[in-house]
Scaffold this motif. Structure first.
Motif, PDB file in Angstrom:
ATOM      1  N   UNK A 158       1.005  -1.135   0.021  1.00  0.00           N
ATOM      2  CA  UNK A 158      -0.018  -0.107  -0.150  1.00  0.00           C
ATOM      3  C   UNK A 158       0.802   1.206   0.071  1.00  0.00           C
ATOM      4  N   UNK A 159       0.423   2.293  -1.054  1.00  0.00           N
ATOM      5  CA  UNK A 159       1.297   3.433  -0.838  1.00  0.00           C
ATOM      6  C   UNK A 159       1.086   4.210   0.074  1.00  0.00           C
ATOM      7  N   UNK A 160      -0.066   4.169   0.725  1.00  0.00           N
ATOM      8  CA  UNK A 160      -0.414   5.258   1.746  1.00  0.00           C
ATOM      9  C   UNK A 160       0.212   4.875   2.864  1.00  0.00           C
ATOM     10  N   UNK A 161       0.912   5.680   3.712  1.00  0.00           N
ATOM     11  CA  UNK A 161       1.847   5.301   4.851  1.00  0.00           C
ATOM     12  C   UNK A 161       2.774   4.743   4.690  1.00  0.00           C
ATOM     13  N   UNK A 162       3.159   4.839   3.453  1.00  0.00           N
ATOM     14  CA  UNK A 162       4.582   4.126   2.949  1.00  0.00           C
ATOM     15  C   UNK A 162       5.768   5.085   3.131  1.00  0.00           C
ATOM     16  N   UNK A 163       6.845   4.562   3.707  1.00  0.00           N
ATOM     17  CA  UNK A 163       7.898   5.628   3.493  1.00  0.00           C
ATOM     18  C   UNK A 163       9.144   5.027   2.615  1.00  0.00           C
ATOM     19  N   UNK A 164       9.810   5.479   1.792  1.00  0.00           N
ATOM     20  CA  UNK A 164      11.129   4.946   1.335  1.00  0.00           C
ATOM     21  C   UNK A 164      12.295   4.859   2.552  1.00  0.00           C
ATOM     22  N   UNK A 165      12.907   3.925   2.138  1.00  0.00           N
ATOM     23  CA  UNK A 165      13.945   3.362   3.152  1.00  0.00           C
ATOM     24  C   UNK A 165      15.210   4.540   3.079  1.00  0.00           C
ATOM     25  N   UNK A 166      15.223   5.173   1.885  1.00  0.00           N
ATOM     26  CA  UNK A 166      16.319   6.171   2.032  1.00  0.00           C
ATOM     27  C   UNK A 166      17.746   5.598   2.074  1.00  0.00           C
ATOM     28  N   UNK A 167      18.691   6.492   2.521  1.00  0.00           N
ATOM     29  CA  UNK A 167      20.016   6.066   2.307  1.00  0.00           C
ATOM     30  C   UNK A 167      20.869   6.240   3.728  1.00  0.00           C
ATOM     31  N   UNK A 168      20.157   6.139   5.061  1.00  0.00           N
ATOM     32  CA  UNK A 168      20.502   6.172   6.358  1.00  0.00           C
ATOM     33  C   UNK A 168      21.630   5.253   6.374  1.00  0.00           C
ATOM     34  N   UNK A 169      21.601   4.028   6.006  1.00  0.00           N
ATOM     35  CA  UNK A 169      22.592   3.047   6.106  1.00  0.00           C
ATOM     36  C   UNK A 169      23.670   3.542   5.439  1.00  0.00           C
ATOM     37  N   UNK A 170      23.779   3.946   4.089  1.00  0.00           N
ATOM     38  CA  UNK A 170      24.978   4.563   3.493  1.00  0.00           C
ATOM     39  C   UNK A 170      25.564   5.383   4.288  1.00  0.00           C
ATOM     40  N   UNK A 171      25.007   6.484   4.713  1.00  0.00           N
ATOM     41  CA  UNK A 171      25.598   7.656   5.426  1.00  0.00           C
ATOM     42  C   UNK A 171      26.022   7.183   6.751  1.00  0.00           C
ATOM     43  N   UNK A 172      25.372   6.133   7.667  1.00  0.00           N
ATOM     44  CA  UNK A 172      25.843   6.136   8.730  1.00  0.00           C
ATOM     45  C   UNK A 172      27.090   5.441   8.662  1.00  0.00           C
ATOM     46  N   UNK A 173      27.666   4.673   7.863  1.00  0.00           N
ATOM     47  CA  UNK A 173      28.931   4.252   7.788  1.00  0.00           C
ATOM     48  C   UNK A 173      29.951   5.477   7.443  1.00  0.00           C
ATOM     49  N   UNK A 174      29.567   6.560   7.187  1.00  0.00           N
ATOM     50  CA  UNK A 174      30.291   7.424   6.771  1.00  0.00           C
ATOM     51  C   UNK A 174      31.128   8.372   8.016  1.00  0.00           C
ATOM     52  N   UNK A 175      30.200   8.452   8.950  1.00  0.00           N
ATOM     53  CA  UNK A 175      30.589   9.086  10.166  1.00  0.00           C
ATOM     54  C   UNK A 175      32.082   8.963  10.729  1.00  0.00           C
ATOM     55  N   UNK A 176      32.413   7.560  10.733  1.00  0.00           N
ATOM     56  CA  UNK A 176      33.587   7.358  11.596  1.00  0.00           C
ATOM     57  C   UNK A 176      35.050   7.379  10.562  1.00  0.00           C
ATOM     58  N   UNK A 177      35.685   8.285  10.737  1.00  0.00           N
ATOM     59  CA  UNK A 177      37.153   8.046   9.725  1.00  0.00           C
ATOM     60  C   UNK A 177      37.839   7.168   9.863  1.00  0.00           C
TER      61      UNK A 177
END
Ligand code: SF4
Lengths: 610, 221
Positions: free
Chosen positions: A196-215
């Motif tokens: 159902x499209x209603x109430x659905x949210x795309x997953x986005x790219x948090x997982x990608x950016x999460x890994x970029x925080x730690x040098x």
């Protein structure tokens, strides 16, 4: 007439390998006794230990390939590894692990070979096999949230027609039916039941950016400077990423602290389509892998399938194959150098020089195969056509007829005069250029042992001081009949990766100089061994075939069930795997250097994403 | 460079005679003609390549085929500065949101050329699960160039076709001088599959069972 692939020396060794390993790991190793299969089956709980022993004690230090196969009847997934020895060459060792389909999980080998990083992510993405211990097991070619794992045998694409080609459904009653007409959306999409499209949210790219925080702990100590970290995206639409490639980069000032490549913007489902195709139908698809080097891709695929079929090749076909592949290598390296200069800011002029020469080589390809780029030239057992007697050229003066150039004369002109001169010219203009030297020397250093660990191949590996060239290490076609050196450079920086391309062009010319007289001798001889056929049956079995492509080792892991279609068709793509080392090469350098380092690796996106 | 009468003879309105001695100095034309004439001869393509076809696009841009003859050698990487988007290769589901966004960012007048079989209709990879079967499902296409890849000659022919199209437009009716703003194309979203926001109702209907019978078989296992 000769063997397609001469017996390699270390064949005996692989028997020893089984013995040695089974003594060391009793009960965890058994030889693969299925007909047509080779190598050993490893118990998945012992995989990292066995892999370490394979690397350290048996000397198979380069993990060339990781492939995954689905056997739904037996309820298992199989992960297949091919390891090779860069020091002595020869045949590799195949080992595989099996895991149940319902709870597919095996230990990650990232601690043994960091080069499996992206390949394990690919197996997770497309097949749904978990690799325990992998630090960043995300989807790689598709996106987070995609429904299902499409390489599973029971997954069906929206435009599914039948399991195997040729399809009977394309022209019911003589009328063409477009696939769009059969789905409610009028295009190539499908949604899981109950979505159902209603109430659905795309997953986005948090997982990608999460890994970029730690040098990462490499490079200069940026913590002393106490500045903000910024995440920058380069691509997928960016003039310097050589196509639709994207990098998410953490920068501290101008210094790179993390880099994550993002793939899949050109994921064209090569393997899945390949498994629906017949064996020969895949030939034109291989053209579109590394679209700069279609003929080299043809060869890699042809020798892999021929090996399974036990097909012999006539001499003239082998000679023509070498001619075409080495010319391909030359034009690929010219373009690589040209585009590298583009990335250095010398916009387009060097490329124009490179492309001028490339056009001449393409003229020969077009006259011979009918197409400039997508040559689709090789067949199992030989070639589609012989050389034409002449090459047409455009009229240059008004009132002129079209020019007709004698083909052999044209080839000789290229090989003996034009290309050596062009190579020297590039060398003279570029090699000592101050800007080029300053921007390339010492930038993006990849030491030899790291290159091997990252499964890098081709010019990237050889520029790091590892003289590993499959034309010598595991000879195929008739390369063992030619006199040439394996080009090698030792600094592992971008400058050496530039220089090695010129070296390789010169070695290719050396091979071609030996090919041309033999081409004249064999004029008029047969260029196709065996029967011409559209439908080949390949004996059941499993085989990993590989060839030295301009960009590295192009491998095909093929599984046949004895039918007319590949049961498994996996492409080991050099551009994709060479990128595993990109982060390590870039960290500590400036943003502008990423572009240069990427240019010096020489990738092509058709092959990266497949 | 001095112009010879030939260079702009196609500009002259044939109904008004110009004395011979003035022919190399004077041209009489209509606003439409000079407007389109100058637009058609300075089409700047967007510098972006998608797949194999992009290599042929680069080959076309190089010296042998020389698009400078058509005023098209200036390729810009920024969509703001471009008139023409050459969709040069396979459009994947993962890439199509970016392409739609780029198109939305281009200023009018803008044109789209679908280069090759993939961009026109999916091409050899059409049946792939990550492939968009033709960019015209999302953005309007002005010229289709067949081929896989189209040869540089074919692409040049596509350029000439586009020029003809431009020359046939009239300042009176072109959409970018109409009142109001043109609407941006909704950017597709990546969900369980590619979601075109314009198909929201259709997707909703399918999930409520209208199409489920058909989809039972095509279900992801
Ligand atoms: S049309 Fe052919 S050459 Fe062009 S992008 Fe598609 S597959 Fe590649």
């Amino acid at each position: 007439m000769k063997e397609i692939s001469p017996e390699a020396t270390s064949d005996v060794k692989s028997v020893d390998a089984v013995e040695l390993l089974s003594r060391k790991f009793p009960g965890s190793i058994k030889p693969d006794d299925r007909k047509g299969y080779e190598g050993i089956v490893v118990d998945s709980s012992k995989l990292p230990e066995v892999a370490t022993a394979i690397r350290d004690e048996l000397g198979f230090d380069l993990l060339a390939n990781l492939s995954y196969v689905d056997y739904p009847e037996e309820g298992v997934f199989e992960v297949v590894y091919n390891a090779y020895n860069t020091a002595v060459g020869g045949k590799g060792l195949t080992f595989r692990v099996r895991t149940s389909r319902d709870e597919a999980e095996i230990p990650s080998l990232i601690g043994v070979w960091p080069g499996v990083d992206f390949q394990e992510r690919e197996a997770w993405d497309l097949m749904g096999i978990r690799f325990s211990g992998h630090p960043d097991l995300r989807r790689i070619l598709l996106w987070e949230g995609f429904a299902g794992h499409p390489m599973r045998k029971d997954w069906r694409e929206p435009f599914y027609e039948e399991d195997n080609k040729p399809y009977g459904t394309r022209w019911p009653e003589g009328q063409v039916q477009r696939a769009e007409m059969k789905t409610p959306y009028g295009m190539n999409v499908q949604y899981p039941g109950g979505f159902k499209l209603e109430g659905w949210e795309p997953e986005g790219e948090e997982a990608l950016y999460a890994g970029l925080g730690t040098p990462l702990g490499i490079g200069p100590d940026i913590h002393q400077i106490k500045t903000d970290q910024l995440i920058v995206n380069l691509g997928p639409q960016h003039p310097s990423t050589h196509g639709v490639f994207r990098m998410a980069v953490t920068v501290d000032g101008e210094t790179i602290t993390r880099l994550k490549p993002v793939f899949g913007y050109l994921h064209r489902n090569h393997e899945q389509i390949g498994e629906r195709n017949t064996w020969l139908q895949n030939m034109p698809f291989t053209d579109r892998l590394d679209y700069f080097s279609s003929l080299a891709n043809n060869l890699a695929y042809a020798i892999s399938v021929e090996k399974m079929m036990g097909q012999e090749i006539p001499e003239r076909a082998d000679l023509l194959r070498v001619l075409m592949v080495e010319l391909t290598r030359i034009q690929n390296h010219y373009s690589a150098i040209g585009f590298l200069l583009n990335d250095l800011g010398a916009f387009f002029t060097p490329v124009l020089y490179a492309l001028t020469e490339r056009e001449l080589i393409l003229d020969l390809f077009e006259a011979t195969t009918g197409s400039r780029m997508m040559c689709n030239y090789m067949r199992f057992g030989g070639l589609a056509y012989d050389l034409p007697s002449y090459i047409g050229g455009p009229a240059i003066k008004e009132g002129d007829r079209e020019r007709e150039l004698d083909t052999m004369k044209f080839i000789k002109g290229l090989v003996y005069e034009r290309l050596p001169r062009a190579t020297d010219m590039l060398d003279r203009y570029l090699t000592n250029n101050e800007v080029l030297v300053n921007r390339l020397k010492g930038v993006g250093v990849l030491p030899g042992d790291r290159a091997i660990a990252y499964s890098a191949t081709g010019p990237v590996l050889r520029a790091s001081g590892v003289p590993y060239d499959l034309r010598r290490a595991d000879p195929y076609s008739i390369y063992n009949e030619f006199d040439f050196d394996v080009a090698v450079r030792y600094n592992g920086d971008s400058y050496d990766r530039y220089l090695i391309r010129l070296d390789e062009v010169r070695q290719s010319l050396r091979i071609l100089e030996q090919v041309v007289p033999r081409l004249e001798e064999t004029e008029g001889q047969e260029y196709m061994g065996g029967k011409r056929s559209y439908n080949h049956r390949v004996p059941a079995g499993d085989h990993y075939g590989h060839a030295e492509n301009p960009k590295g080792e192009l491998g095909f892991h093929l599984v046949s069930d004895g039918g007319g279609n590949p049961y498994r068709y996996h492409v080991r793509s050099p551009s994709f795997i060479n990128l595993t080392a990109l982060e390590e090469m870039c960290v500590g350098h400036k943003v502008a250097d990423i572009i240069v380092i990427l240019g010096s690796i020489d990738i092509v996106l058709g092959e990266v994403d497949r | 460079m001095t112009m010879t009468p030939d260079d702009y003879s196609d500009l002259n309105n044939p109904d008004i005679p110009i004395p011979d001695e003035l022919k190399s100095n004077i041209a009489i034309t209509t606003l439409d003609r000079i407007y389109n004439w100058s637009r058609a001869r300075s089409v700047w393509p967007l510098l972006f390549g998608l797949a194999c076809c992009a290599i042929e696009m680069i080959a076309t841009a190089a010296s042998r085929y020389d698009p400078a003859r058509f005023g098209m050698e200036v390729m810009r990487p920024s969509p703001r500065q471009c008139d023409l988007m050459i969709v040069s290769g396979t459009v994947t589901k993962k890439m199509v949101p970016q392409i739609v966004r780029l198109y939305n960012q281009m200023a009018e007048p803008r044109y789209v050329l679908a280069m090759g079989a993939c961009a026109s209709g999916g091409g050899p990879f059409k049946e792939g699960y990550n492939v968009v079967d033709g960019i015209d499902k999302f953005i309007p296409v002005d010229v289709y160039v067949p081929g896989c890849p189209p040869t540089p000659q074919a692409l040049l022919h596509g350029f000439i076709t586009l020029h003809k199209k431009i020359e046939g437009q009239s300042i009176m009716s072109v959409p970018w001088y109409k009142k109001g703003q043109s609407e941006a194309i909704p950017v597709p979203v990546l969900g369980p599959d590619l979601i075109d926001p314009r198909q929201g109702e259709l997707i909703q209907a399918a999930s409520e069972g209208e199409y489920s019978a058909q989809f039972e078989t095509d279900e992801n296992a």
